[in-house]
Structure formats: structure tokens, C-alpha cells
Design a protein around this motif. Structure first.
Motif, mmCIF file in Angstrom:
data_model
loop_
_atom_site.group_PDB
_atom_site.id
_atom_site.type_symbol
_atom_site.label_atom_id
_atom_site.label_comp_id
_atom_site.label_asym_id
_atom_site.label_seq_id
_atom_site.Cartn_x
_atom_site.Cartn_y
_atom_site.Cartn_z
ATOM 1 N N SER A 101 10.909 11.268 6.428
ATOM 2 C CA SER A 101 10.892 10.667 7.813
ATOM 3 C C SER A 101 9.664 10.693 8.506
ATOM 4 O O SER A 101 9.585 9.542 9.153
ATOM 5 C CB SER A 101 12.001 11.586 8.771
ATOM 6 N N ARG A 155 6.822 10.219 6.927
ATOM 7 C CA ARG A 155 6.136 8.810 6.485
ATOM 8 C C ARG A 155 6.630 7.449 6.790
ATOM 9 O O ARG A 155 6.035 6.458 7.105
ATOM 10 C CB ARG A 155 6.430 8.817 4.662
ATOM 11 N N LYS A 156 8.065 7.622 7.056
ATOM 12 C CA LYS A 156 8.548 6.144 7.499
ATOM 13 C C LYS A 156 8.131 6.012 9.149
ATOM 14 O O LYS A 156 7.818 4.681 9.490
ATOM 15 C CB LYS A 156 10.220 6.367 7.650
ATOM 16 N N GLN A 157 8.023 7.053 9.808
ATOM 17 C CA GLN A 157 7.495 6.718 11.044
ATOM 18 C C GLN A 157 5.991 6.481 11.399
ATOM 19 O O GLN A 157 5.533 5.644 12.034
ATOM 20 C CB GLN A 157 7.580 8.015 12.028
ATOM 21 N N THR A 163 4.567 4.521 8.872
ATOM 22 C CA THR A 163 4.256 2.985 8.340
ATOM 23 C C THR A 163 4.973 2.000 9.425
ATOM 24 O O THR A 163 4.512 0.865 9.483
ATOM 25 C CB THR A 163 5.187 3.076 7.047
ATOM 26 N N VAL A 164 5.633 2.507 10.383
ATOM 27 C CA VAL A 164 6.461 1.785 11.303
ATOM 28 C C VAL A 164 5.266 1.541 12.502
ATOM 29 O O VAL A 164 4.310 1.866 12.867
ATOM 30 C CB VAL A 164 7.557 2.350 11.819
#
Length: 83
Positions: free
Chosen positions: A76, A78-80, A82-83
Motif C-alpha cells: 500500500s 508503494r501504491k501511494q 507511485t500516485v
């Protein structure tokens, strides 16, 4: 951390299986030493070994859950990023 968890699983299986074998032997055979005054040491030692194996199994399950939570948190993050 995965290698440590695998070792806990292996140790839990080894101790549980060996403890079960000793415990069954203690159930089917009479006490062998007269100095123990009727205490069936194989039954008690087998039971203790099974309990020890179960403790390793519980440690394995706890570490497995912690690793899963840690992995979800990392994904989670890593997703934040990249956004």
C-alpha cells in the motif's frame, strides 16, 4: 524473515511427530524402570514433546500473520508513492 518461519514450521512438525510416537509407545507399553515408581516416563515425555512442537507451530502462525500484514503495508505504501 521467511527462512525463520520455515524453520519454525519444520521444528514444529519434527517435535510433534516424534512426541506422538513416544506418547503412543508410552500408552501401549508399561513403565519399564522400577525406580520411577509406576510413572510412565514415555507417556509424559511424549506429551511434553508434542506440546513443545505445538508451541513452535503457534510461533510459526504468529510470524506468518505478521509477515502478511507487513507485506500488505509495504504494497500500500508503494501504491501511494507511485500516485
Amino acid at each position: 524473515m521467511q527462512r525463520f518461519a520455515d524453520l519454525n514450521f519444520t521444528m514444529s512438525m519434527v517435535f510433534s511427530i516424534l512426541g506422538a510416537i513416544i506418547m503412543v509407545y508410552g500408552i501401549v507399553s508399561p513403565p519399564t524402570l522400577s525406580s520411577l515408581k509406576g510413572l510412565n516416563i514415555n507417556l509424559w515425555w511424549g506429551t511434553l514433546t508434542v506440546v513443545f512442537g505445538l508451541v513452535f507451530g503457534v510461533i510459526y502462525q504468529i510470524s506468518k500473520k505478521k509477515d502478511a500484514k507487513k507485506e500488505v503495508k509495504e504494497v500500500s505504501q508503494r501504491k501511494q508513492e507511485t500516485v
